[in-house]
Design a protein around this motif. Structure first.
Motif, PDB file in Angstrom:
ATOM      1  N   GLU A   1       0.824  -1.205   0.000  1.00 29.62           N
ATOM      2  CA  GLU A   1       0.000   0.000   0.000  1.00 29.62           C
ATOM      3  C   GLU A   1       0.862   1.259   0.000  1.00 29.62           C
ATOM      4  OE1 GLU A   1      -4.033   0.673   2.313  1.00 29.62           O
ATOM      5  OE2 GLU A   1      -2.321   1.090   3.633  1.00 29.62           O
TER       6      GLU A   1
ATOM      7  N   SER B   1       4.811 -12.472  -1.491  1.00 26.57           N
ATOM      8  CA  SER B   1       3.714 -11.568  -1.840  1.00 26.57           C
ATOM      9  C   SER B   1       2.550 -11.740  -0.876  1.00 26.57           C
ATOM     10  CB  SER B   1       3.244 -11.829  -3.274  1.00 26.57           C
ATOM     11  OG  SER B   1       2.142 -11.003  -3.597  1.00 26.57           O
TER      12      SER B   1
ATOM     13  N   TYR C   1       0.977  -8.867   2.047  1.00 24.15           N
ATOM     14  CA  TYR C   1      -0.405  -8.421   2.213  1.00 24.15           C
ATOM     15  C   TYR C   1      -0.983  -8.848   3.570  1.00 24.15           C
ATOM     16  CZ  TYR C   1      -0.538  -6.677  -2.524  1.00 24.15           C
ATOM     17  OH  TYR C   1      -0.298  -5.945  -3.668  1.00 24.15           O
TER      18      TYR C   1
ATOM     19  N   GLN D   1       0.401  -6.345   5.956  1.00 29.00           N
ATOM     20  CA  GLN D   1      -0.293  -5.078   5.744  1.00 29.00           C
ATOM     21  C   GLN D   1      -1.655  -5.094   6.433  1.00 29.00           C
ATOM     22  OE1 GLN D   1      -0.232  -2.881   1.833  1.00 29.00           O
ATOM     23  NE2 GLN D   1      -2.372  -3.527   1.782  1.00 29.00           N
ATOM     24  N   GLU D   2      -2.360  -6.223   6.361  1.00 34.02           N
ATOM     25  CA  GLU D   2      -3.665  -6.345   7.010  1.00 34.02           C
ATOM     26  C   GLU D   2      -3.527  -6.269   8.526  1.00 34.02           C
ATOM     27  OE1 GLU D   2      -7.609  -6.595   7.719  1.00 34.02           O
ATOM     28  OE2 GLU D   2      -6.590  -6.198   5.805  1.00 34.02           O
TER      29      GLU D   2
END
Length: 222
Positions: A107, A204, A208, A211-212
């Motif tokens: 992000e 990858s 994510y 990031q969550e």
């Protein structure tokens, strides 16, 4: 002999990169690319500080810059089948000045890239999103080819700079893959390549997921 005639003789030399290093027009061009890199890096650092002030965290972990070596320039021009002139180099090579921006999360990559793209003195020449569309080997990164004005004593000159955005995991993966790319004779090359591609998928997914987790933590803080 003119400078253009001199540079046209470089390809015939035993060590063309050594000759180019000694040529005043070439040295001047490389200085200009170095200055362009400094200009873009400063812009990115300013954006990072502003982001930190607004959101109490840095989106960028590290910023690395490099200028392509004379040897790499000569080799790339050879591969493209182009005559080695200063004009051809500037027109056809977009990655002489390169900056790598390592971000914490995917992000952040898009947030910083968007901030750069909004700057009215920067022109985006090309955008390659290898995060949404990875290369066949698993490589992920966001590439921007920028054109930025740099002011010299002789006047303003538009210079090209390539900026690559990666997360820490993407950069770690790319470093290992780069080492493999230059060792074609390594045993079990194909199986290692397949394993690397699998690792790209794993990293990858990890990016994510982390990031969550960060988003959940920030929501609770708010």
């Amino acid at each position: 002999m003119s400078s253009e005639e001199t540079i046209n003789e470089v390809l015939k030399a035993e060590n063309p990169e050594k000759i180019m290093e000694k040529m005043e027009p070439f040295r001047k061009m490389m200085l200009q690319y170095h200055c362009a890199s400094m200009e873009v890096e400063t812009k990115i650092r300013v954006l990072n500080e502003e982001f930190k002030n607004n959101f109490q965290r840095n989106p960028i972990e590290t910023i690395k810059s490099r200028i392509k070596t004379p040897f790499a320039i000569v080799e790339k021009m050879k591969r493209k089948g182009l005559e080695l002139t200063l004009e051809n180099i500037e027109e056809n090579l977009t990655d002489i000045a390169g900056i790598r921006v390592i971000c914490s999360f995917p992000e952040d990559i898009y947030n910083v890239a968007q901030m750069i793209e909004k700057q009215d003195d920067i022109r985006i020449i090309k955008r390659k999103d290898y995060i949404q569309n990875p290369k066949p080997n698993g490589y992920r990164s966001l590439h921007l080819i920028l054109e930025v004005p740099v002011f010299f004593t002789e006047g303003k000159k538009m210079m090209k700079v390539e900026v690559q955005f990666r997360t820490i995991a993407m950069d770690f993966w790319a470093s290992l893959e780069h080492k493999l790319a230059y060792k074609k004779d390594v045993e079990n090359y194909d199986s290692i390549s397949r394993e690397l591609k699998n690792c790209a998928e794993i990293t990858s997914s990890l990016d994510y997921r982390m990031q969550e987790i960060r988003n959940q933590i920030e929501q609770k803080i708010e």
